[in-house]
Write an enzyme that holds these catalytic residues in place. Structure first.
Site, PDB file in Angstrom:
ATOM      1  N   ALA A  13      12.174 -40.984  -7.278  1.00  0.00           N
ATOM      2  CA  ALA A  13      11.424 -41.719  -6.249  1.00  0.00           C
ATOM      3  C   ALA A  13      12.322 -42.513  -5.295  1.00  0.00           C
ATOM      4  O   ALA A  13      12.282 -42.305  -4.072  1.00  0.00           O
ATOM      5  CB  ALA A  13      10.431 -42.650  -6.937  1.00  0.00           C
ATOM      6  N   ALA A  14      13.139 -43.397  -5.844  1.00  0.00           N
ATOM      7  CA  ALA A  14      13.927 -44.289  -4.983  1.00  0.00           C
ATOM      8  C   ALA A  14      15.006 -43.507  -4.237  1.00  0.00           C
ATOM      9  O   ALA A  14      15.169 -43.646  -3.017  1.00  0.00           O
ATOM     10  CB  ALA A  14      14.565 -45.397  -5.817  1.00  0.00           C
ATOM     11  N   SER A  41      12.281 -35.613  -7.210  1.00  0.00           N
ATOM     12  CA  SER A  41      11.024 -36.126  -6.639  1.00  0.00           C
ATOM     13  C   SER A  41       9.780 -35.688  -7.367  1.00  0.00           C
ATOM     14  O   SER A  41       8.928 -35.010  -6.801  1.00  0.00           O
ATOM     15  CB  SER A  41      10.895 -35.669  -5.183  1.00  0.00           C
ATOM     16  OG  SER A  41      11.659 -36.478  -4.370  1.00  0.00           O
ATOM     17  N   CYS A  45       4.354 -40.525 -13.075  1.00  0.00           N
ATOM     18  CA  CYS A  45       3.029 -41.139 -13.260  1.00  0.00           C
ATOM     19  C   CYS A  45       1.986 -40.094 -13.673  1.00  0.00           C
ATOM     20  O   CYS A  45       0.966 -40.420 -14.266  1.00  0.00           O
ATOM     21  CB  CYS A  45       2.597 -41.835 -11.968  1.00  0.00           C
ATOM     22  SG  CYS A  45       3.911 -42.822 -11.232  1.00  0.00           S
ATOM     23  N   VAL A  83      26.710 -38.476 -12.739  1.00  0.00           N
ATOM     24  CA  VAL A  83      27.805 -39.312 -12.238  1.00  0.00           C
ATOM     25  C   VAL A  83      28.315 -40.156 -13.408  1.00  0.00           C
ATOM     26  O   VAL A  83      27.535 -40.782 -14.122  1.00  0.00           O
ATOM     27  CB  VAL A  83      27.339 -40.205 -11.065  1.00  0.00           C
ATOM     28  CG1 VAL A  83      28.427 -41.200 -10.675  1.00  0.00           C
ATOM     29  CG2 VAL A  83      26.973 -39.333  -9.873  1.00  0.00           C
ATOM     30  N   ASP A 286      13.960 -48.471 -10.084  1.00  0.00           N
ATOM     31  CA  ASP A 286      13.872 -49.061 -11.423  1.00  0.00           C
ATOM     32  C   ASP A 286      15.184 -49.663 -11.924  1.00  0.00           C
ATOM     33  O   ASP A 286      15.187 -50.402 -12.903  1.00  0.00           O
ATOM     34  CB  ASP A 286      13.455 -47.987 -12.450  1.00  0.00           C
ATOM     35  CG  ASP A 286      11.951 -47.794 -12.519  1.00  0.00           C
ATOM     36  OD1 ASP A 286      11.239 -48.322 -11.650  1.00  0.00           O
ATOM     37  OD2 ASP A 286      11.501 -47.096 -13.450  1.00  0.00           O
ATOM     38  N   ASN A 308       9.569 -46.590  -4.392  1.00  0.00           N
ATOM     39  CA  ASN A 308       9.450 -45.931  -3.082  1.00  0.00           C
ATOM     40  C   ASN A 308       9.712 -46.903  -1.944  1.00  0.00           C
ATOM     41  O   ASN A 308      10.360 -46.561  -0.954  1.00  0.00           O
ATOM     42  CB  ASN A 308       8.063 -45.298  -2.932  1.00  0.00           C
ATOM     43  CG  ASN A 308       7.999 -43.953  -3.629  1.00  0.00           C
ATOM     44  OD1 ASN A 308       8.607 -42.983  -3.182  1.00  0.00           O
ATOM     45  ND2 ASN A 308       7.300 -43.896  -4.745  1.00  0.00           N
ATOM     46  N   TRP A 437     -23.185 -58.764  -3.489  1.00  0.00           N
ATOM     47  CA  TRP A 437     -21.996 -59.630  -3.580  1.00  0.00           C
ATOM     48  C   TRP A 437     -20.975 -58.882  -4.421  1.00  0.00           C
ATOM     49  O   TRP A 437     -21.184 -58.695  -5.624  1.00  0.00           O
ATOM     50  CB  TRP A 437     -22.316 -60.963  -4.257  1.00  0.00           C
ATOM     51  CG  TRP A 437     -23.167 -61.873  -3.421  1.00  0.00           C
ATOM     52  CD1 TRP A 437     -24.496 -62.100  -3.561  1.00  0.00           C
ATOM     53  CD2 TRP A 437     -22.730 -62.683  -2.327  1.00  0.00           C
ATOM     54  NE1 TRP A 437     -24.932 -62.984  -2.616  1.00  0.00           N
ATOM     55  CE2 TRP A 437     -23.866 -63.364  -1.843  1.00  0.00           C
ATOM     56  CE3 TRP A 437     -21.505 -62.883  -1.692  1.00  0.00           C
ATOM     57  CZ2 TRP A 437     -23.811 -64.238  -0.760  1.00  0.00           C
ATOM     58  CZ3 TRP A 437     -21.445 -63.760  -0.619  1.00  0.00           C
ATOM     59  CH2 TRP A 437     -22.584 -64.425  -0.165  1.00  0.00           C
TER      60      TRP A 437
HETATM   61  C1  LIG Z   1       4.584 -41.783 -17.970  1.00  0.00           C
HETATM   62  C2  LIG Z   1       4.832 -42.670 -16.795  1.00  0.00           C
HETATM   63  C3  LIG Z   1       3.759 -43.078 -16.017  1.00  0.00           C
HETATM   64  C4  LIG Z   1       3.970 -43.908 -14.921  1.00  0.00           C
HETATM   65  N1  LIG Z   1       2.898 -44.280 -14.159  1.00  0.00           N
HETATM   66  C5  LIG Z   1       3.078 -45.073 -13.090  1.00  0.00           C
HETATM   67  C6  LIG Z   1       1.983 -45.415 -12.265  1.00  0.00           C
HETATM   68  O1  LIG Z   1       0.843 -44.993 -12.514  1.00  0.00           O
HETATM   69  N2  LIG Z   1       2.220 -46.224 -11.208  1.00  0.00           N
HETATM   70  C7  LIG Z   1       3.469 -46.691 -10.897  1.00  0.00           C
HETATM   71  O2  LIG Z   1       3.639 -47.416  -9.890  1.00  0.00           O
HETATM   72  N3  LIG Z   1       4.554 -46.356 -11.656  1.00  0.00           N
HETATM   73  C8  LIG Z   1       4.377 -45.561 -12.732  1.00  0.00           C
HETATM   74  N4  LIG Z   1       5.463 -45.189 -13.500  1.00  0.00           N
HETATM   75  C9  LIG Z   1       6.803 -45.720 -13.162  1.00  0.00           C
HETATM   76  C10 LIG Z   1       7.487 -44.856 -12.112  1.00  0.00           C
HETATM   77  O3  LIG Z   1       7.487 -43.515 -12.526  1.00  0.00           O
HETATM   78  C11 LIG Z   1       8.912 -45.334 -11.919  1.00  0.00           C
HETATM   79  O4  LIG Z   1       8.866 -46.687 -11.505  1.00  0.00           O
HETATM   80  C12 LIG Z   1       9.664 -44.516 -10.886  1.00  0.00           C
HETATM   81  O5  LIG Z   1       9.817 -43.195 -11.315  1.00  0.00           O
HETATM   82  C13 LIG Z   1      11.051 -45.107 -10.645  1.00  0.00           C
HETATM   83  O6  LIG Z   1      11.731 -44.299  -9.763  1.00  0.00           O
HETATM   84  P1  LIG Z   1      13.326 -44.346  -9.677  1.00  0.00           P
HETATM   85  O7  LIG Z   1      13.722 -43.300  -8.698  1.00  0.00           O
HETATM   86  O8  LIG Z   1      13.766 -45.728  -9.450  1.00  0.00           O
HETATM   87  O9  LIG Z   1      13.822 -44.005 -11.153  1.00  0.00           O
HETATM   88  P2  LIG Z   1      13.620 -42.746 -12.086  1.00  0.00           P
HETATM   89  O10 LIG Z   1      12.287 -42.116 -11.851  1.00  0.00           O
HETATM   90  O11 LIG Z   1      13.961 -43.209 -13.440  1.00  0.00           O
HETATM   91  O12 LIG Z   1      14.718 -41.733 -11.549  1.00  0.00           O
HETATM   92  C14 LIG Z   1      16.081 -41.974 -11.686  1.00  0.00           C
HETATM   93  C15 LIG Z   1      16.791 -40.646 -11.671  1.00  0.00           C
HETATM   94  O13 LIG Z   1      18.182 -40.860 -11.756  1.00  0.00           O
HETATM   95  C16 LIG Z   1      18.761 -39.881 -12.578  1.00  0.00           C
HETATM   96  N5  LIG Z   1      20.037 -40.423 -13.085  1.00  0.00           N
HETATM   97  C17 LIG Z   1      20.212 -41.522 -13.839  1.00  0.00           C
HETATM   98  N6  LIG Z   1      21.518 -41.731 -14.098  1.00  0.00           N
HETATM   99  C18 LIG Z   1      22.183 -40.733 -13.490  1.00  0.00           C
HETATM  100  C19 LIG Z   1      23.558 -40.384 -13.381  1.00  0.00           C
HETATM  101  N7  LIG Z   1      24.520 -41.127 -13.951  1.00  0.00           N
HETATM  102  N8  LIG Z   1      23.898 -39.280 -12.677  1.00  0.00           N
HETATM  103  C20 LIG Z   1      22.943 -38.506 -12.094  1.00  0.00           C
HETATM  104  N9  LIG Z   1      21.624 -38.783 -12.174  1.00  0.00           N
HETATM  105  C21 LIG Z   1      21.253 -39.888 -12.852  1.00  0.00           C
HETATM  106  C22 LIG Z   1      17.723 -39.663 -13.666  1.00  0.00           C
HETATM  107  O14 LIG Z   1      17.884 -38.400 -14.274  1.00  0.00           O
HETATM  108  C23 LIG Z   1      16.421 -39.773 -12.878  1.00  0.00           C
HETATM  109  O15 LIG Z   1      15.932 -38.534 -12.426  1.00  0.00           O
HETATM  110  C24 LIG Z   1       5.283 -44.350 -14.603  1.00  0.00           C
HETATM  111  C25 LIG Z   1       6.373 -43.940 -15.385  1.00  0.00           C
HETATM  112  C26 LIG Z   1       6.147 -43.104 -16.468  1.00  0.00           C
HETATM  113  C27 LIG Z   1       7.322 -42.665 -17.300  1.00  0.00           C
END
Ligand SMILES: Cc1cc2nc3c(=O)[nH]c(=O)nc-3n(C[C@H](O)[C@H](O)[C@H](O)COP(=O)(O)OP(=O)(O)OC[C@H]3O[C@@H](n4cnc5c(N)ncnc54)[C@H](O)[C@@H]3O)c2cc1C
Length: 452
Positions: A13-14, A41, A45, A83, A286, A308, A437
């Site tokens: 996501a981020a 991507s 959730c 990485v 995250d 996001n 209401w």
């Molecule tokens: C089951 C579940 C349900 C959820 N439901 C909701 C919801 O309903 N609403 C909501 O707002 N949020 C929800 N979330 C939370 C949401 O999914 C996360 O907040 C979001 O995915 C965070 O995105 P991110 O890109 O920061 O991190 P992540 O999704 O954790 O992605 C980080 C990526 O970095 C990669 N990575 C890490 N270290 C390395 C490295 N050293 N080298 C290369 N790649 C690396 C990982 O493989 C991963 O793909 C849910 C999460 C889960 C698990």
């Protein structure tokens, strides 16, 4: 002349929202993303709904594949690459190809750390048993669903009664399993005050879920390599499968090793532009902290919404623009069986800890006009400052149509409205949607009376 290079670590996501936004603003930028997993991507959730069988295949959860990023946005994604180090002085990262084990280095002008979070795990005897699944990645979910689809699974134990644990409990009920939930706290959903959370537990119990509070697993028993029971201080629960929904912690080790400052709960310290304090290095999602919109304090909100928004802000800034992340209220919504749950801002327990004088009101009403089919009970709890009447928090538990009402409350909190101002909001009404209401208005009016 060589174009400027952005390297992104983490392709979910981020990371990918930042890469996409940076590309939109800077067509000339070279963008390389390292992702250790096979996917980019995707909607984590959606995992509970995929495991529960409501979503037919895991591909439906993928918003954009590495090929789409390459073809449509000229973003090069190296999946299967982890990485392993960041060298801020020489502006380069080292990575390993997880298949060939080949190491490589990549230089950067800008680096975004978007490594996300890790599911909390347990180090107890028997943890190595098969059929124990942390709920976090799409790869893990595919394996879990394959295990369920193979049949022979009749019972599941969910460890952790946060929103992911409860969504998984619902998924297992949907698949006809017997479900038990173990939780080390004394209630489900610690993001709610206890009396609200207890309503959710009761609803799930009504569907057959068994809860065991203050009972963390101390061991797993196994047979033929697979888990066959969970041992707690009080009992041994036979099971065919275990999932972990105990929350997450920031994946910030790479950043820490590179000398980047960590903050609350070990998340990467960032400012509102998502810079880390080291030239050319940004962090989002995250793995990073956020300011709390009400307290201004650094906080940790591992939510897709926040990830996001962080990503968008980082992308604009990396591309040379100016954007700021204002902060978060931790607004969230979830559904467990028939129960919708929304939360925003501060809890009563948090206000007590901070010694903030507050008024609290809890009301019960209906999601639609009482005579309209499908009208369900709804409970709303609102908290406001006794000093100035400003709303400080809201929680909602109820049937269909209850949960997303939290967005009105979150909007009011962010706008700094008082309980009285909320009670005067010009909200809509028709019998299929609300009583005349709306319950939010009723709760705000009663709360305003307490403040005087
Ligand atoms: C089951 C579940 C349900 C959820 N439901 C909701 C919801 O309903 N609403 C909501 O707002 N949020 C929800 N979330 C939370 C949401 O999914 C996360 O907040 C979001 O995915 C965070 O995105 P991110 O890109 O920061 O991190 P992540 O999704 O954790 O992605 C980080 C990526 O970095 C990669 N990575 C890490 N270290 C390395 C490295 N050293 N080298 C290369 N790649 C690396 C990982 O493989 C991963 O793909 C849910 C999460 C889960 C698990």
């Amino acid at each position: 002349m060589r174009s400027e290079k952005l390297v992104v670590i983490g392709g979910d996501a981020a990371g990918m929202s930042a890469a996409s936004v940076a590309r939109r603003h800077r067509p000339d930028l070279e963008i390389i993303v390292f992702e250790q997993g096979p996917f980019t991507s995707y909607s984590a959730c959606g995992i509970p709904y995929y495991v529960g069988g409501m979503v037919p295949d895991h591909l439906s959860l993928i918003a954009r594949t590495p090929e789409t990023f390459r073809e449509k946005q000229h973003i090069r994604v190296r999946t299967g690459h982890r990485v392993t180090g960041i060298d801020p002085r020489n502006r380069r990262v080292t990575a390993i190809n997880l298949e060939s084990r080949r190491e490589l280095t990549e230089s950067y002008e800008q680096l975004l750390i978007a490594t996300g979070s890790r599911a909390m795990d347990l180090e107890v005897p028997g943890r190595q048993a098969a059929r124990i699944f942390p709920i976090k990645t799409l790869e893990g979910a595919v394996e879990l669903r394959r295990t369920l689809d193979a049949g022979q699974i009749r019972r599941a134990v969910v460890v952790g009664a946060g929103y992911i644990g409860l969504e998984m409990a619902e998924a297992f009920l949907r698949r006809g399993l017997e479900v038990a939930v173990l939780e080390k706290a004394s209630q489900v959903l610690v993001t709610l005050d206890a009396e609200m959370a207890n309503q959710v537990a009761e609803a799930l119990e009504g569907e057959g879920v068994r809860f065991f509070f203050e009972e963390p697993p101390v061991a797993f028993e196994m047979a033929a390599g697979a888990v066959q029971a969970v041992v707690t201080p009080n009992r041994t629960l036979p099971t065919d499968l275990v999932v972990f929904g105990m929350g997450v912690r920031p994946a910030s080790e790479l950043a820490a090793a590179a000398g980047i400052e960590l903050g609350v709960q070990g998340a990467i310290r960032t400012d509102r532009r998502m810079t880390t304090g080291i030239a050319g290095i940004w962090a989002a999602g995250d793995c990073a902290e956020s300011p709390h919109l009400l307290t201004g304090q650094p906080s940790y909100f591992p939510l897709g919404t926040v990830a996001n928004r962080h990503g968008r802000v980082a992308g604009v800034n990396i591309a040379g623009g100016h954007a700021e992340f204002p902060g978060s209220l931790g607004t969230s919504v979830t559904k467990a069986c028939g129960m919708e749950v929304g939360q925003t801002g501060l809890l009563e327990s948090e206000l007590q800890k901070m010694a903030i004088p507050y008024a609290s009101e809890k009301i019960s009403s209906h999601t639609r006009s009482g005579y309209y089919p499908g009208s369900d009970p709804i409970t709303i709890k609102l908290l406001a400052s006794l000093e100035n009447g400003r709303l400080l928090g809201g929680q909602i538990v109820g049937g269909r149509g209850a949960g997303k009402r939290i967005d009105v409350i979150a909007t009011a909190l962010q706008a700094g409205l008082t309980a009285e101002q909320v009670s005067e909001l010009d909200l809509s009404y028709a019998p299929p949607f609300s009583p005349v209401w709306d319950p939010v208005l009723i709760a705000a009016r009663q709360l305003a009376r307490l403040i005087g």
